[in-house]
Design a protein around this motif. Structure first.
Motif, PDB file in Angstrom:
ATOM      1  N   UNK A  46       0.802  -1.179   0.239  1.00 54.96           N
ATOM      2  CA  UNK A  46       0.194   0.096  -0.116  1.00 54.96           C
ATOM      3  C   UNK A  46       0.481   1.030   0.053  1.00 54.96           C
ATOM      4  N   UNK A  47       0.258   2.582  -0.745  1.00 55.08           N
ATOM      5  CA  UNK A  47       1.020   3.869  -1.183  1.00 55.08           C
ATOM      6  C   UNK A  47       2.525   3.493  -1.637  1.00 55.08           C
TER       7      UNK A  47
ATOM      8  N   UNK B  10       2.567  -0.169  -7.127  1.00 52.34           N
ATOM      9  CA  UNK B  10       2.102   0.158  -8.319  1.00 52.34           C
ATOM     10  C   UNK B  10       3.228   1.259  -9.168  1.00 52.34           C
ATOM     11  N   UNK B  11       3.580   2.653  -8.540  1.00 48.58           N
ATOM     12  CA  UNK B  11       4.719   3.019  -8.673  1.00 48.58           C
ATOM     13  C   UNK B  11       5.688   3.024  -9.534  1.00 48.58           C
TER      14      UNK B  11
ATOM     15  N   UNK C  35       6.486   3.314 -13.915  1.00 53.04           N
ATOM     16  CA  UNK C  35       7.551   3.944 -14.207  1.00 53.04           C
ATOM     17  C   UNK C  35       8.653   2.410 -15.294  1.00 53.04           C
ATOM     18  N   UNK C  36       8.468   1.109 -14.450  1.00 50.33           N
ATOM     19  CA  UNK C  36       8.835   0.280 -15.684  1.00 50.33           C
ATOM     20  C   UNK C  36       8.428   0.310 -16.565  1.00 50.33           C
ATOM     21  N   UNK C  37       6.851   0.608 -16.763  1.00 46.52           N
ATOM     22  CA  UNK C  37       6.010  -0.197 -18.093  1.00 46.52           C
ATOM     23  C   UNK C  37       6.471   1.166 -19.046  1.00 46.52           C
TER      24      UNK C  37
ATOM     25  N   UNK D 155      11.353   5.509  -4.579  1.00 42.87           N
ATOM     26  CA  UNK D 155      10.167   6.499  -4.562  1.00 42.87           C
ATOM     27  C   UNK D 155      10.099   7.125  -3.146  1.00 42.87           C
ATOM     28  N   UNK D 156      10.133   8.545  -2.655  1.00 40.71           N
ATOM     29  CA  UNK D 156       9.802   8.912  -1.834  1.00 40.71           C
ATOM     30  C   UNK D 156       8.439   9.891  -0.956  1.00 40.71           C
TER      31      UNK D 156
END
Length: 288
Positions: A10-11, A181-182, A186-188, A196-197
């Motif tokens: 999550x997040x 998901x984040x 980026x990868x996709x 990622x902060x």
């Protein structure tokens, strides 16, 4: 015995959740010759959508060289444990001079786990990015990025060019987006990976208490920005990239210069303008 109903991440910078517990674990970033202080939060999700702090729970922290390292393997770090405070936060201290890092930059992993007295379990594993303190680092406002459709997309090309000579760290305000998901986004899209902060985090400091003056992480009831501490750890973290005024102000307040993509109405002595992502891809960052 209560059973954990589900486990998910999550997040954007955060760890796992269940029908009983909610575990928040951010991506981790450390310098290879320094220390890591991961701070996590544990909450109870007993009352529908109301998540209450879970206090006095013993959290276990372990570092691994690979995501599939077996528990007890020779390459893992010594186990660290800390109890959650009244707001559900807990933190520990790792030295990057010890295994599995041993002062070597690279990608590692951290696992945080709980098994409470009733047998309920929850855990989360997140990446640990370890960089040399002399490395060049560029901060990017994650929320400014267009979706991206492969390496020929101007924004993707711009960041891939930057990543050839610098590490990239992303900052976001979207605390509800899942961390997985984040990174998948980026990868996709073809963006370079990096931690990622969140723009802000819970404040902490290390104290030495007790007969043997052992280090302990004390969590404070205020938020602070990541940027000033990272600029101190990585002196070559000189540039931020964004499209928003708020992000540009944060970069400048941290003593950095900011490359603003578009948004020509913004002005300032520490701002460098690029008309578009394509312009940034062609022009790149200023040469120091």
């Amino acid at each position: 015995m209560k059973k954990l109903l589900c486990l998910c991440l999550l997040s954007p910078c955060f760890g796992g959740c269940g029908g009983y517990y909610l575990l928040t674990v951010p991506d981790q970033l450390a310098k290879s010759d320094g220390e890591l202080v991961p701070v996590i939060r544990l909450q109870r999700n007993d009352f529908f959508f109301l998540a209450l702090p879970a206090r006095n729970q013993a959290m276990r922290f372990t570092l691994y060289p690979t995501p599939d390292t077996s528990p007890g393997a020779a390459g893992e770090s010594p186990l660290r444990s800390a109890g959650t405070d009244k707001t559900g936060y807990a933190g520990v201290l790792f030295s990057m001079s010890r295994k599995p890092v041993r002062g070597k930059a690279g990608l590692y992993y951290m696992k945080v786990a709980l098994q409470d007295v009733e047998g309920a379990e929850i855990s989360a594993a997140v990446p640990l990015f370890v960089w040399d303190s002399a490395s060049s680092v560029v901060a990017v406002d994650y929320d400014s990025l267009p979706r991206g459709y492969g390496p020929d997309d101007p924004a993707v090309a711009a960041l891939r060019n930057i990543a050839r000579s610098a590490h990239v760290v992303y900052f976001t305000r979207q605390s509800r987006r899942t961390r997985e998901d984040a990174h998948r986004r980026l990868a996709d899209a073809g963006y370079p990976d990096g931690p990622i902060l969140l723009w802000q985090r819970k404040s902490w400091h290390v104290v030495r208490e007790g007969k043997f003056k052992l280090p302990r992480v004390r969590i404070e009831n205020r938020l602070e920005g990541h940027l000033p501490g990272l600029v101190e750890q990585f002196p070559k973290m000189r540039y931020g990239v964004c499209t928003s005024e708020a992000a540009a102000r944060a970069f400048v307040d941290a003593g950095m210069k900011c490359v603003v993509v578009g948004n020509a109405s913004m002005s300032g002595s520490r701002l460098i303008h690029r008309d578009s992502w394509d312009h940034l891809a062609r022009q790149g960052l200023p040469k120091d």
